[in-house]
Design a protein around this motif. Structure first.
Motif, PDB file in Angstrom:
ATOM      1  N   GLU A  72       0.786  -1.257  -0.137  1.00 30.51           N
ATOM      2  CA  GLU A  72       0.020   0.066   0.072  1.00 30.51           C
ATOM      3  C   GLU A  72       0.749   1.152  -0.062  1.00 30.51           C
ATOM      4  N   ALA A  73       1.978   1.256   0.766  1.00 31.88           N
ATOM      5  CA  ALA A  73       3.062   2.468   0.902  1.00 31.88           C
ATOM      6  C   ALA A  73       3.410   2.717  -0.614  1.00 31.88           C
ATOM      7  N   ARG A  74       3.698   1.453  -1.371  1.00 36.92           N
ATOM      8  CA  ARG A  74       4.489   1.733  -2.623  1.00 36.92           C
ATOM      9  C   ARG A  74       3.447   2.280  -3.654  1.00 36.92           C
ATOM     10  N   LYS A  75       2.268   1.822  -3.509  1.00 37.43           N
ATOM     11  CA  LYS A  75       1.270   2.412  -4.401  1.00 37.43           C
ATOM     12  C   LYS A  75       1.295   4.024  -4.052  1.00 37.43           C
ATOM     13  N   LEU A  76       1.269   4.572  -2.839  1.00 35.95           N
ATOM     14  CA  LEU A  76       1.013   5.735  -2.430  1.00 35.95           C
ATOM     15  C   LEU A  76       2.278   6.510  -3.009  1.00 35.95           C
ATOM     16  N   LEU A  77       3.496   5.951  -2.835  1.00 37.73           N
ATOM     17  CA  LEU A  77       4.717   6.776  -3.124  1.00 37.73           C
ATOM     18  C   LEU A  77       4.685   6.816  -4.779  1.00 37.73           C
ATOM     19  N   ALA A  78       4.489   5.650  -5.266  1.00 35.73           N
ATOM     20  CA  ALA A  78       4.108   5.615  -7.076  1.00 35.73           C
ATOM     21  C   ALA A  78       3.154   6.535  -7.629  1.00 35.73           C
ATOM     22  N   ALA A  79       2.289   7.007  -6.918  1.00 38.26           N
ATOM     23  CA  ALA A  79       1.253   7.757  -7.285  1.00 38.26           C
ATOM     24  C   ALA A  79       1.638   9.297  -7.070  1.00 38.26           C
ATOM     25  N   GLY A  80       2.710   9.222  -5.924  1.00 32.72           N
ATOM     26  CA  GLY A  80       3.082  10.650  -5.800  1.00 32.72           C
ATOM     27  C   GLY A  80       2.241  11.437  -4.743  1.00 32.72           C
ATOM     28  N   SER A  81       1.252  10.679  -4.045  1.00 36.60           N
ATOM     29  CA  SER A  81       0.472  11.186  -3.170  1.00 36.60           C
ATOM     30  C   SER A  81       0.877  11.301  -1.854  1.00 36.60           C
ATOM     31  N   ALA A  82       2.074  10.820  -1.596  1.00 33.75           N
ATOM     32  CA  ALA A  82       2.809  11.040  -0.202  1.00 33.75           C
ATOM     33  C   ALA A  82       4.316  11.053  -0.369  1.00 33.75           C
ATOM     34  N   ASN A  83       4.843  11.746   0.699  1.00 26.86           N
ATOM     35  CA  ASN A  83       6.234  11.492   0.525  1.00 26.86           C
ATOM     36  C   ASN A  83       6.514  10.412   1.568  1.00 26.86           C
ATOM     37  N   VAL A  84       7.789   9.978   1.836  1.00 21.94           N
ATOM     38  CA  VAL A  84       8.034   8.822   2.429  1.00 21.94           C
ATOM     39  C   VAL A  84       7.473   8.607   3.994  1.00 21.94           C
ATOM     40  N   SER A  85       7.646   9.827   4.722  1.00 19.56           N
ATOM     41  CA  SER A  85       7.123   9.779   6.034  1.00 19.56           C
ATOM     42  C   SER A  85       5.568   9.599   6.176  1.00 19.56           C
ATOM     43  N   PHE A 107      11.534  -4.641  -1.409  1.00 15.25           N
ATOM     44  CA  PHE A 107      11.677  -4.164  -2.618  1.00 15.25           C
ATOM     45  C   PHE A 107      13.041  -4.047  -3.218  1.00 15.25           C
ATOM     46  N   GLY A 108      13.831  -4.216  -2.236  1.00 16.76           N
ATOM     47  CA  GLY A 108      15.515  -4.160  -3.150  1.00 16.76           C
ATOM     48  C   GLY A 108      15.823  -2.443  -3.144  1.00 16.76           C
ATOM     49  N   THR A 109      14.884  -1.561  -3.014  1.00 14.03           N
ATOM     50  CA  THR A 109      15.466  -0.343  -3.114  1.00 14.03           C
ATOM     51  C   THR A 109      14.777   0.337  -2.108  1.00 14.03           C
ATOM     52  N   PRO A 110      15.536   1.643  -1.560  1.00 16.70           N
ATOM     53  CA  PRO A 110      14.762   2.456  -0.593  1.00 16.70           C
ATOM     54  C   PRO A 110      13.567   3.068  -1.092  1.00 16.70           C
ATOM     55  N   PRO A 111      12.488   3.597  -0.178  1.00 17.14           N
ATOM     56  CA  PRO A 111      11.358   4.137  -0.573  1.00 17.14           C
ATOM     57  C   PRO A 111      11.522   5.551  -1.621  1.00 17.14           C
ATOM     58  N   MET A 112      12.926   6.020  -1.100  1.00 20.55           N
ATOM     59  CA  MET A 112      13.144   7.638  -1.885  1.00 20.55           C
ATOM     60  C   MET A 112      13.261   7.100  -3.422  1.00 20.55           C
ATOM     61  N   VAL A 113      13.729   6.061  -3.849  1.00 22.29           N
ATOM     62  CA  VAL A 113      13.886   5.819  -5.165  1.00 22.29           C
ATOM     63  C   VAL A 113      12.412   5.556  -5.687  1.00 22.29           C
ATOM     64  N   ASP A 114      11.478   4.941  -5.179  1.00 23.18           N
ATOM     65  CA  ASP A 114      10.158   4.940  -5.612  1.00 23.18           C
ATOM     66  C   ASP A 114       9.466   6.267  -5.871  1.00 23.18           C
ATOM     67  N   LEU A 115       9.848   7.145  -4.669  1.00 20.96           N
ATOM     68  CA  LEU A 115       9.257   8.465  -4.799  1.00 20.96           C
ATOM     69  C   LEU A 115       9.985   9.330  -5.914  1.00 20.96           C
ATOM     70  N   ALA A 116      11.184   9.296  -6.043  1.00 23.67           N
ATOM     71  CA  ALA A 116      11.806  10.089  -6.948  1.00 23.67           C
ATOM     72  C   ALA A 116      11.121   9.601  -8.214  1.00 23.67           C
ATOM     73  N   GLY A 117      11.260   8.587  -8.590  1.00 27.42           N
ATOM     74  CA  GLY A 117      10.659   7.747  -9.943  1.00 27.42           C
ATOM     75  C   GLY A 117       9.205   8.520 -10.008  1.00 27.42           C
ATOM     76  N   ALA A 118       8.271   8.392  -9.073  1.00 26.93           N
ATOM     77  CA  ALA A 118       7.078   8.969  -9.594  1.00 26.93           C
ATOM     78  C   ALA A 118       7.085  10.601  -9.538  1.00 26.93           C
TER      79      ALA A 118
END
Length: 123
Positions: A72-85, A107-118
């Motif tokens: 669920e957190a990954r979905k939020l990060l990928a959608a750009g609807s939330a920062n990591v915290s 996932f093998g990468t920190p959450p910032m990577v998915d946030l940056a990708g979004a």
């Protein structure tokens, strides 16, 4: 063995249907999930519940809840609807460092990577 009736479902059937739903719904709540309460609600001992739950889902109840929260957190990060915290707190983590550690482990990468990708994808 008799067929399972609607009036008397087997504990394994209950675990298959109710337990994952209960753990998913608790993923976005601040109240911690109590596995012993779910075990009692299906009339099983805690040990038996753990064994049956893992046989059905492939995860222990707590690992399943963590898995669902991180998805669920990954979905939020990928959608750009939330920062990591924000994503960490939204899915029930009280510690962003614990969230980041578990996220990277899964996932093998920190959450910032998915946030940056979004954010790159929305630019």
């Amino acid at each position: 063995m008799s067929p399972v009736s609607a009036m008397d479902p087997s504990p394994l059937l209950i675990i298959t249907i109710r337990a994952p739903v209960a753990l998913r719904s608790s993923a976005n709540q601040e109240k911690p999930f109590v596995v012993s309460e779910l075990a009692a609600s299906v009339g099983m001992s805690l040990t038996s519940f753990h064994r049956h739950f893992k046989a059905v889902t492939g995860y222990s109840p707590i690992a399943f809840q963590r898995h669902v929260r991180l998805l669920e957190a990954r979905k939020l990060l990928a959608a750009g609807s939330a920062n990591v915290s924000g994503a960490a707190y939204a899915v029930g983590y009280a510690s962003t460092s614990q969230f980041s550690r578990e996220y990277k482990r899964m996932f093998g990468t920190p959450p910032m990577v998915d946030l940056a990708g979004a954010s790159r994808g929305s630019s």
